[in-house]
Design an enzyme around this catalytic site. Structure first.
Site, PDB file in Angstrom:
ATOM      1  N   TYR A  54      26.189  50.784  30.383  1.00 49.30           N
ATOM      2  CA  TYR A  54      25.830  52.031  31.051  1.00 49.30           C
ATOM      3  C   TYR A  54      24.771  52.781  30.256  1.00 49.30           C
ATOM      4  O   TYR A  54      24.851  52.863  29.024  1.00 49.30           O
ATOM      5  CB  TYR A  54      27.047  52.948  31.169  1.00 49.30           C
ATOM      6  CG  TYR A  54      28.001  52.588  32.283  1.00 49.30           C
ATOM      7  CD1 TYR A  54      27.781  53.023  33.581  1.00 49.30           C
ATOM      8  CD2 TYR A  54      29.143  51.835  32.027  1.00 49.30           C
ATOM      9  CE1 TYR A  54      28.662  52.717  34.606  1.00 49.30           C
ATOM     10  CE2 TYR A  54      30.044  51.518  33.046  1.00 49.30           C
ATOM     11  CZ  TYR A  54      29.789  51.966  34.334  1.00 49.30           C
ATOM     12  OH  TYR A  54      30.668  51.666  35.342  1.00 49.30           O
ATOM     13  N   TYR A  69      32.143  44.393  32.329  1.00 44.52           N
ATOM     14  CA  TYR A  69      32.116  44.847  30.931  1.00 44.52           C
ATOM     15  C   TYR A  69      33.535  45.070  30.423  1.00 44.52           C
ATOM     16  O   TYR A  69      34.453  45.283  31.191  1.00 44.52           O
ATOM     17  CB  TYR A  69      31.282  46.115  30.781  1.00 44.52           C
ATOM     18  CG  TYR A  69      31.754  47.298  31.597  1.00 44.52           C
ATOM     19  CD1 TYR A  69      32.780  48.129  31.132  1.00 44.52           C
ATOM     20  CD2 TYR A  69      31.180  47.589  32.825  1.00 44.52           C
ATOM     21  CE1 TYR A  69      33.219  49.196  31.881  1.00 44.52           C
ATOM     22  CE2 TYR A  69      31.615  48.662  33.587  1.00 44.52           C
ATOM     23  CZ  TYR A  69      32.634  49.457  33.113  1.00 44.52           C
ATOM     24  OH  TYR A  69      33.075  50.509  33.861  1.00 44.52           O
ATOM     25  N   ARG A 127      36.413  45.085  33.264  1.00 41.46           N
ATOM     26  CA  ARG A 127      36.175  45.594  34.609  1.00 41.46           C
ATOM     27  C   ARG A 127      35.375  44.568  35.395  1.00 41.46           C
ATOM     28  O   ARG A 127      34.380  44.048  34.892  1.00 41.46           O
ATOM     29  CB  ARG A 127      35.344  46.893  34.577  1.00 41.46           C
ATOM     30  CG  ARG A 127      35.957  48.127  33.957  1.00 41.46           C
ATOM     31  CD  ARG A 127      37.234  48.594  34.580  1.00 41.46           C
ATOM     32  NE  ARG A 127      37.408  48.470  36.015  1.00 41.46           N
ATOM     33  CZ  ARG A 127      36.930  49.290  36.949  1.00 41.46           C
ATOM     34  NH1 ARG A 127      36.220  50.336  36.620  1.00 41.46           N
ATOM     35  NH2 ARG A 127      37.177  49.099  38.231  1.00 41.46           N
ATOM     36  N   HIS A 172      31.090  46.464  39.475  1.00 38.22           N
ATOM     37  CA  HIS A 172      31.367  47.493  40.486  1.00 38.22           C
ATOM     38  C   HIS A 172      30.284  48.551  40.476  1.00 38.22           C
ATOM     39  O   HIS A 172      29.563  48.724  39.492  1.00 38.22           O
ATOM     40  CB  HIS A 172      32.726  48.155  40.230  1.00 38.22           C
ATOM     41  CG  HIS A 172      32.788  48.883  38.920  1.00 38.22           C
ATOM     42  ND1 HIS A 172      33.081  48.247  37.743  1.00 38.22           N
ATOM     43  CD2 HIS A 172      32.566  50.184  38.604  1.00 38.22           C
ATOM     44  CE1 HIS A 172      33.061  49.125  36.753  1.00 38.22           C
ATOM     45  NE2 HIS A 172      32.735  50.304  37.230  1.00 38.22           N
ATOM     46  N   HIS A 218      30.046  52.724  41.400  1.00 36.57           N
ATOM     47  CA  HIS A 218      30.779  53.955  41.730  1.00 36.57           C
ATOM     48  C   HIS A 218      30.041  54.687  42.843  1.00 36.57           C
ATOM     49  O   HIS A 218      28.810  54.774  42.820  1.00 36.57           O
ATOM     50  CB  HIS A 218      30.822  54.888  40.522  1.00 36.57           C
ATOM     51  CG  HIS A 218      31.573  54.349  39.344  1.00 36.57           C
ATOM     52  ND1 HIS A 218      32.876  54.676  39.079  1.00 36.57           N
ATOM     53  CD2 HIS A 218      31.200  53.526  38.339  1.00 36.57           C
ATOM     54  CE1 HIS A 218      33.279  54.082  37.963  1.00 36.57           C
ATOM     55  NE2 HIS A 218      32.270  53.372  37.486  1.00 36.57           N
TER      56      HIS A 218
END
Lengths: 241, 189
Positions: free
Chosen positions: A109, A148, A158, A161, A163
């Site tokens: 991120y 990640y 995870r 995906h 959000h």
């Protein structure tokens, strides 16, 4: 304990949504209320809500392949994500502000608090926004995010995906969620996904490969449809339905 | 046949919610955003509301994001998103700070009036579905006494009252407790 006044919206099905406390997702243990939610009818405070127009959007907000470019294209699989926003009464929801955020192709991120060792991509921020059109349709262009690791009850992963945050016409319709990608073997191992207990509800969080919308020699496509809360139909309305 | 669709299930906003909702906090520059921690309502007394969010161990939650929506000083909901604001809890101190105006009263469904209040939603890692509550004002005792929502609360009504700051004009303190003894009353509306 409830007030006996009728609500303008269908009540939320709290067994369909994830419960507050889902201990397999460790962060819920100290962050979930122990008291039952107080059931209340809607008033103007909830049936009204913020309305966003194109004036809040930047030129390339819906195109994450372009909106953070410094000196080239971002690295990763180019994808188009599109879908339709309806309410529970199957009515198209126009002018829904959709805000998206995601990791880059390596699962990192662009965030001051993310220290994962995968590299940042200087040409990708993972920030995107769009408004649904008059028929409720939306489209985002981006990079397929990577999976990640994160600390849960021990190390965990995870699934890939994106959000999404959505505003309907009423604040009562507010929804924040995440969608996953068809075929990802990590989905069934994810404690955050599994906070949703009904397999049919989990399936609603999985974007489907949408080859018909793929851009030849450019980008793969996924379809993710969204349903926001709907207005409780009065007996008169229901007669027309 | 009248078959209802099911709402898309909620998922946590996670720890990196700022990227999408307050990109500058994540370190991302955007040219045009239009959402900040201030409402832009024309009428009403300017106020500041500060507070923290605590978890069930009493620890301050430093990765939460809060949103407010409210009427203006006359009790009217303004066009657009002028009555909306969004703020994250500070990464170091955990404090949030909204600049807004004190709302007027808004009608209840039976036509009676509700005490001045602000709708508050809380998002964070570990919150599977956003929490919905209201900020009322501790210095509105008379209006609060006849408010239908406050009066439906058997236990914990005081958790919804913002405390006037006696050392500074027009400032209020509103702490949110996700769990524990002082747990905030949250709604299913």
């Amino acid at each position: 304990m409830t007030c006996d006044t009728k609500s303008d919206f269908y009540p939320r099905d709290r067994s369909w949504h994830p419960k507050g406390l889902t201990p397999a997702y460790n962060s819920t243990v100290l962050r979930s209320p122990k008291r039952a939610l107080l059931k209340m009818p809607t008033s103007l405070s909830e049936t009204s809500g913020p309305v966003f127009g194109h004036n809040v959007l930047g030129e390339h907000d819906a195109d994450m392949l372009r909106n953070a470019v410094v000196d080239g294209d971002p690295i990763g699989e180019r994808i188009v994500v599109s879908g339709r926003v309806l309410d529970e009464n199957s009515r198209p929801q126009p002018d829904v502000l959709i805000e998206a955020w995601q990791a880059n192709a390596g699962g990192r991120y662009r965030h001051v608090r993310d220290g994962y060792l995968a590299p940042l991509d200087r040409n990708f921020s993972g920030y995107g926004r769009c408004l649904s059109d008059a028929q409720g349709n939306y489209t985002l262009r981006t990079i397929q995010p990577g999976p990640y690791p994160y600390p849960n009850n021990g190390p965990a992963w995870r699934p890939a995906h994106i959000h999404l945050s959505l505003f309907g016409a009423s604040f009562a319709q507010r929804l924040v969620t995440q969608f996953y990608f068809e075929g990802d073997p990590l989905i069934r191992h994810c404690a955050i996904v599994n906070a949703v207990s009904d397999p049919a509800a989990v399936d609603r969080l999985v974007a489907k490969l949408d080859l018909d919308n793929a851009v030849p020699f450019d980008a793969l496509a996924y379809r993710f449809d969204i349903v926001l809360r709907g207005r409780n139909k009065t007996p008169i309305d229901a007669g027309h339905g | 046949m009248n078959r209802r669709l099911k709402e898309t299930p909620s998922q946590t906003a996670g720890p990196y919610v700022h990227i999408g909702l307050l990109p500058e906090a994540a370190g991302i520059e955007v040219k045009q955003h239009g959402i900040s921690s201030s409402t832009r309502l024309g009428s009403g007394m300017p106020i500041i509301i500060t507070g923290v969010v605590r978890d069930g161990a009493g620890e301050i939650v430093k990765d939460a994001l809060l949103e407010i929506w409210q009427a203006d000083g006359n009790g009217n909901f303004a066009d657009g998103h002028r009555g909306f604001a969004r703020c994250h809890t500070d990464f170091e101190t955990g404090e949030f700070r909204f600049k807004t105006v004190k709302p007027g009263s808004v009608a209840w469904s039976d036509g009676s009036s509700q005490a001045p209040h602000i709708t508050l939603m809380v998002f964070a890692r570990g919150i599977n579905m956003h929490l919905h509550t209201r900020i009322y004002f501790g210095d509105e005792s008379d209006a609060n006494a006849s408010d239908p929502v406050l009066n439906a609360i058997a236990d914990g009504r005081e958790t919804l009252l913002a405390k006037p700051d006696t050392s500074s004009n027009n400032s209020y303190r509103f702490d949110v407790s996700l769990q524990g003894e002082a747990e905030t009353v949250f709604f299913d509306i």
